[in-house]
Write an enzyme that holds these catalytic residues in place. Structure first.
Site, PDB file in Angstrom:
ATOM      1  N   SER A 193      -4.043   3.779  -6.130  1.00  0.00           N
ATOM      2  CA  SER A 193      -4.565   4.273  -4.854  1.00  0.00           C
ATOM      3  C   SER A 193      -3.486   4.467  -3.798  1.00  0.00           C
ATOM      4  O   SER A 193      -3.742   5.070  -2.757  1.00  0.00           O
ATOM      5  CB  SER A 193      -5.635   3.318  -4.305  1.00  0.00           C
ATOM      6  OG  SER A 193      -5.046   2.145  -3.813  1.00  0.00           O
ATOM      7  N   LYS A 232      -3.921  -1.490   1.117  1.00  0.00           N
ATOM      8  CA  LYS A 232      -4.339  -0.215   1.696  1.00  0.00           C
ATOM      9  C   LYS A 232      -3.679  -0.017   3.065  1.00  0.00           C
ATOM     10  O   LYS A 232      -3.184  -0.956   3.683  1.00  0.00           O
ATOM     11  CB  LYS A 232      -5.863  -0.185   1.890  1.00  0.00           C
ATOM     12  CG  LYS A 232      -6.688  -0.250   0.611  1.00  0.00           C
ATOM     13  CD  LYS A 232      -6.670   1.040  -0.163  1.00  0.00           C
ATOM     14  CE  LYS A 232      -7.625   0.990  -1.356  1.00  0.00           C
ATOM     15  NZ  LYS A 232      -7.203   0.028  -2.387  1.00  0.00           N
TER      16      LYS A 232
END
Length: 200
Positions: free
Chosen positions: A120, A158
């Site tokens: 990701s 993230k």
């Protein structure tokens, strides 16, 4: 005293260090350009900036990059695996020790390593099986790459964006969707300050 690096300069320096550790010789301009999806001229601009700031020197021949103060390393614990994908696994106990460049470490803060699982964050050049250097802190600015723990005891890596009513955890992968959580359901473990890649 060395000048502070931009995020891109730090990532390129990390790449050079990891490449030397894995191959026994420095990367070429094309190696750097390919890794960061930039032109060779763009790679040269970043290397010139790193040289001007005192982090490396370059000769006229190919593969002549030399990182300065290479002997200055810090041993950090790998405390577990963190998801760069769906939040899948809580941080564990220390599993191994890895040396990282002293330039990644900020005096007065504790640091640790996490091994990345997932894709990701690939648009920030953070790949599956990389190690990320995390500076322990419980606050962050919008756009920082952070390690967080959710209320379901899951850890993820993230970009963070903090709003009054929610926290957005955004992947650096255009194929994946952001995660939105209430502020009380997110605990910031620290800010990512470096990437270690071991080849082979």
């Amino acid at each position: 005293m060395k000048k502070e690096l931009t995020d891109r300069q730090k990532k390129i320096l990390d790449f050079v260090l990891s490449y030397i550790d894995s191959h026994g010789y420095p990367p070429s301009i094309r190696d750097i350009a390919r890794a960061f999806r930039i032109t060779p001229r763009g790679a040269i601009v970043h290397l010139n900036a790193l040289e001007k700031k005192g982090y490396l020197t370059r000769g006229k021949r190919a593969r002549s990059i030399k990182v300065l103060n290479r002997s200055e390393a810090i041993r950090l614990p790998v405390v577990g695996t963190i998801a760069a994908g769906n939040a899948i696994e809580a941080i564990e106990n220390p599993t191994e020790i890895i040396e990282v460049p002293k330039a990644m470490i900020k005096i007065g803060f504790d640091h640790f390593l996490l091994r990345v699982r997932g894709e990701s964050m690939i648009e920030e050049h953070i790949l599956d099986k990389d190690y990320v250097v995390i500076r322990k802190q419980n606050t962050a600015n919008n756009g920082d790459i952070v390690a967080v723990l959710t209320n379901s005891n899951e850890a993820t890596l993230k970009k963070i964006y903090i709003e009054p009513e929610k926290i957005i955890l955004k992947p650096a992968n255009s194929k994946m969707q952001p995660i939105e959580l209430k502020p009380e359901n997110v605990k910031i473990l620290g800010k990512m300050v470096g990437v270690i890649r071991i080849y082979g």
